[in-house]
Design a protein around this motif. Structure first.
Motif, PDB file in Angstrom:
ATOM      1  N   GLU A 251      -4.297   2.462   8.880  1.00 54.89           N
ATOM      2  CA  GLU A 251      -3.444   3.176   7.923  1.00 54.89           C
ATOM      3  C   GLU A 251      -3.648   2.733   6.475  1.00 54.89           C
ATOM      4  N   GLY A 252      -3.988   1.470   6.250  1.00 52.26           N
ATOM      5  CA  GLY A 252      -4.344   1.013   4.920  1.00 52.26           C
ATOM      6  C   GLY A 252      -3.206   0.609   4.013  1.00 52.26           C
ATOM      7  N   ASN A 253      -1.958   0.622   4.489  1.00 51.54           N
ATOM      8  CA  ASN A 253      -0.828   0.254   3.634  1.00 51.54           C
ATOM      9  C   ASN A 253      -0.990  -1.167   3.102  1.00 51.54           C
ATOM     10  N   PRO A 254      -1.024  -1.369   1.751  1.00 49.03           N
ATOM     11  CA  PRO A 254      -1.300  -2.700   1.198  1.00 49.03           C
ATOM     12  C   PRO A 254      -0.321  -3.772   1.662  1.00 49.03           C
ATOM     13  N   GLU A 255       0.980  -3.454   1.692  1.00 50.40           N
ATOM     14  CA  GLU A 255       1.955  -4.473   2.048  1.00 50.40           C
ATOM     15  C   GLU A 255       1.805  -4.903   3.510  1.00 50.40           C
ATOM     16  N   ILE A 256       1.499  -3.959   4.384  1.00 50.56           N
ATOM     17  CA  ILE A 256       1.299  -4.296   5.795  1.00 50.56           C
ATOM     18  C   ILE A 256       0.046  -5.140   5.968  1.00 50.56           C
ATOM     19  N   VAL A 257      -1.045  -4.746   5.303  1.00 47.80           N
ATOM     20  CA  VAL A 257      -2.310  -5.468   5.431  1.00 47.80           C
ATOM     21  C   VAL A 257      -2.162  -6.913   4.966  1.00 47.80           C
ATOM     22  N   ILE A 258      -1.621  -7.131   3.760  1.00 48.46           N
ATOM     23  CA  ILE A 258      -1.522  -8.489   3.217  1.00 48.46           C
ATOM     24  C   ILE A 258      -0.509  -9.326   3.988  1.00 48.46           C
ATOM     25  N   LYS A 259       0.595  -8.712   4.389  1.00 56.58           N
ATOM     26  CA  LYS A 259       1.607  -9.455   5.152  1.00 56.58           C
ATOM     27  C   LYS A 259       1.039  -9.935   6.483  1.00 56.58           C
ATOM     28  N   GLU A 260       0.295  -9.077   7.182  1.00 50.54           N
ATOM     29  CA  GLU A 260      -0.284  -9.460   8.471  1.00 50.54           C
ATOM     30  C   GLU A 260      -1.351 -10.550   8.301  1.00 50.54           C
ATOM     31  N   LEU A 261      -2.152 -10.466   7.243  1.00 49.22           N
ATOM     32  CA  LEU A 261      -3.141 -11.510   6.991  1.00 49.22           C
ATOM     33  C   LEU A 261      -2.460 -12.850   6.694  1.00 49.22           C
ATOM     34  N   ASP A 262      -1.387 -12.813   5.919  1.00 49.81           N
ATOM     35  CA  ASP A 262      -0.627 -14.025   5.606  1.00 49.81           C
ATOM     36  C   ASP A 262      -0.048 -14.636   6.888  1.00 49.81           C
ATOM     37  N   HIS A 263       0.530 -13.793   7.725  1.00 45.94           N
ATOM     38  CA  HIS A 263       1.102 -14.271   8.999  1.00 45.94           C
ATOM     39  C   HIS A 263       0.016 -14.868   9.886  1.00 45.94           C
ATOM     40  N   HIS A 264      -1.157 -14.250   9.897  1.00 48.52           N
ATOM     41  CA  HIS A 264      -2.264 -14.741  10.723  1.00 48.52           C
ATOM     42  C   HIS A 264      -2.685 -16.144  10.299  1.00 48.52           C
ATOM     43  N   LEU A 265      -2.796 -16.403   8.997  1.00 54.40           N
ATOM     44  CA  LEU A 265      -3.190 -17.727   8.518  1.00 54.40           C
ATOM     45  C   LEU A 265      -2.137 -18.776   8.866  1.00 54.40           C
ATOM     46  N   TYR A 278      -6.002 -21.921   2.789  1.00 53.37           N
ATOM     47  CA  TYR A 278      -5.383 -20.717   2.238  1.00 53.37           C
ATOM     48  C   TYR A 278      -6.478 -19.809   1.691  1.00 53.37           C
ATOM     49  N   CYS A 279      -6.111 -18.556   1.387  1.00 52.15           N
ATOM     50  CA  CYS A 279      -7.088 -17.583   0.890  1.00 52.15           C
ATOM     51  C   CYS A 279      -6.507 -16.847  -0.317  1.00 52.15           C
ATOM     52  N   THR A 280      -7.353 -16.607  -1.315  1.00 55.28           N
ATOM     53  CA  THR A 280      -6.994 -15.638  -2.345  1.00 55.28           C
ATOM     54  C   THR A 280      -7.548 -14.284  -1.928  1.00 55.28           C
ATOM     55  N   VAL A 281      -6.835 -13.217  -2.227  1.00 56.30           N
ATOM     56  CA  VAL A 281      -7.260 -11.896  -1.757  1.00 56.30           C
ATOM     57  C   VAL A 281      -6.753 -10.824  -2.717  1.00 56.30           C
ATOM     58  N   ILE A 282      -7.566  -9.800  -2.915  1.00 59.46           N
ATOM     59  CA  ILE A 282      -7.106  -8.598  -3.610  1.00 59.46           C
ATOM     60  C   ILE A 282      -7.498  -7.405  -2.754  1.00 59.46           C
ATOM     61  N   TYR A 283      -6.529  -6.511  -2.546  1.00 61.49           N
ATOM     62  CA  TYR A 283      -6.747  -5.341  -1.695  1.00 61.49           C
ATOM     63  C   TYR A 283      -6.345  -4.090  -2.468  1.00 61.49           C
ATOM     64  N   LEU A 284      -7.222  -3.078  -2.483  1.00 62.35           N
ATOM     65  CA  LEU A 284      -6.987  -1.816  -3.180  1.00 62.35           C
ATOM     66  C   LEU A 284      -6.998  -0.661  -2.189  1.00 62.35           C
ATOM     67  N   LEU A 285      -6.029   0.204  -2.307  1.00 64.17           N
ATOM     68  CA  LEU A 285      -6.027   1.475  -1.589  1.00 64.17           C
ATOM     69  C   LEU A 285      -6.221   2.575  -2.638  1.00 64.17           C
TER      70      LEU A 285
END
Length: 402
Positions: A251-265, A278-285
């Motif tokens: 689906e590509g929703n930015p908040e879902i993508v970043i939140k799930e990656l944060d939870h995974h780490l 930790y990771c720095t990340v930028i995600y664009l839709l």
């Protein structure tokens, strides 16, 4: 199980295709301090350390599926009483009664540490033997004889270490090739054109990117930089890559993508602070129909959006993922004009001279084709007068919006 195999001088077990333990010999059970009923039907992860679990999933599984065998893979088992046991693993997939089973031989290699210690002991004894030559002739003969023996030991230990280094380099080269095959291809169509550059500082990289077309007009683009370099960072990038690929493609929703990656780490390192990354990340839709960009920047260097109005920075609005529990990641939405250009990058592209050197490059060459600009950025990284910090991974993405 055959009596000889059951008490063989090495561990033996069989796995299902999904990694479930089917059988084990007595030698391995005694090493692990488990009884047979305690591990039969369990996943192989039960007897692996945390790092070995990750290595098994990222490298063992692909290798056994493609090559049907694995040769001399270095892993660590964990016994029932939490004792770490280094082993060399050899495995082969076979078909029995229309089902695939994986036969594994695990050889403990505790001698490796003993050999390294022996090298230090031998060196000290050799030095002592040299000092003894100032004594009587009889003592000198004894010292020389001892020195010759220790030199022979050193040569043997050195030969074993060289063999281990060669095998390790082969494994790292294979891991690098597997890592590079996961990188997504560039995209070029009537709406968008994306080009990527990727270079690891060592055999393996802590940088990763992904380019995904969600539907006709929406594109998910991510670039991520794991703290540190080398094997540990690369294993984490492989772990999160499969997760963000699934999340973005769905689906590509930015908040879902970043939140799930944060939870995974957080879940990876919740019981091991020493291994924490930790990771720095930028995600664009990017929506090419609505001409807008939804993005989240979590501790990453600012991306640049260049248009006829100038250059706009897509700055960080939250800490890197994996740092603090309960962080709320908020999406920022900005419009863009036709003919705009985006630049995303990791800090290895800009160190040591800071990201501000990229802005003049963009501004002074805004009419140049993307390929020419890409080569100019690469050349700036290779400038011997400026790029004195060459130990970081390097990755950047250029995006033209038609």
């Amino acid at each position: 199980m055959d009596e000889q195999l059951n008490h063989a001088p090495g561990g033996f077990l069989t796995l299902s295709e999904d990694g479930i333990i089917i059988s084990s010999n007595q030698t391995l059970l005694e090493e692990l301090n488990y009884s047979l009923p305690q591990i039969i039907g369990q996943h192989i992860n039960k007897i692996f350390t945390k790092s070995a679990q990750l290595f098994y999933q990222l490298y063992f599984v692909p290798l056994i599926k493609v090559n049907k065998k694995v040769d001399e893979m270095y892993l660590s088992l964990e016994s029932k009483n939490k004792k770490e046991i280094p082993v060399l693993l050899n495995a082969q997939a076979k078909v029995r009664q229309n089902e695939t089973v994986i036969e594994c031989v695990l050889i403990p290699i505790r001698k490796r540490e003993e050999l390294e210690n022996a090298l230090l002991v031998a060196k000290k004894e050799a030095e002592a033997a040299l000092m003894a030559k100032n004594k009587a002739v009889s003592d000198l003969e004894i010292a020389l004889r001892s020195l010759e023996e220790k030199q022979a030991e050193l040569l043997k230990v050195n030969e074993l270490n060289q063999k281990y280094n060669i095998e390790t380099k082969k494994e790292l080269e294979l891991a690098r090739k597997i890592q590079e095959t996961t990188l997504t291809d560039s995209i070029s169509n009537e709406y968008i054109h994306i080009e990527a550059f990727y270079k690891a500082s060592h055999e393996l990289s802590g940088d990763i990117y992904g380019i995904y077309q969600i539907d006709k007009h929406r594109y998910g683009i991510i670039i991520l930089d794991v703290m540190g370099h080398g094997i540990s960072s690369s294993l984490i990038t492989m772990s999160v890559q499969s997760l963000f690929q699934r999340l973005i493609s769905r689906e590509g929703n930015p908040e879902i993508v970043i939140k799930e990656l944060d939870h995974h780490l957080h879940s990876l390192f919740q019981n091991n602070e020493e291994a924490w990354h930790y990771c720095t990340v930028i995600y664009l839709l990017i929506d090419t129909k609505e001409k807008k960009i939804d993005f989240i920047n979590a501790g990453h260097p600012p991306a640049f959006l260049q248009s006829s109005k100038g250059i706009q920075e897509l700055n960080s609005s939250s800490p890197p993922i994996g740092t603090f529990e309960g962080v709320q990641f908020k999406t920022t939405t900005i419009p863009y004009l036709r003919g705009s250009r985006l630049l995303l990058y990791t800090d290895g592209v800009t160190d040591p001279f800071g990201f501000n050197h990229l802005k003049p490059l963009l501004q002074d060459n805004k009419t140049k084709p993307m390929h020419d600009l890409k080569e100019m950025i690469i050349q700036s990284m290779n400038n011997t007068e400026l790029a004195y910090h060459q130990s970081d991974d390097k990755c950047f993405l250029l995006i033209d919006l038609h």
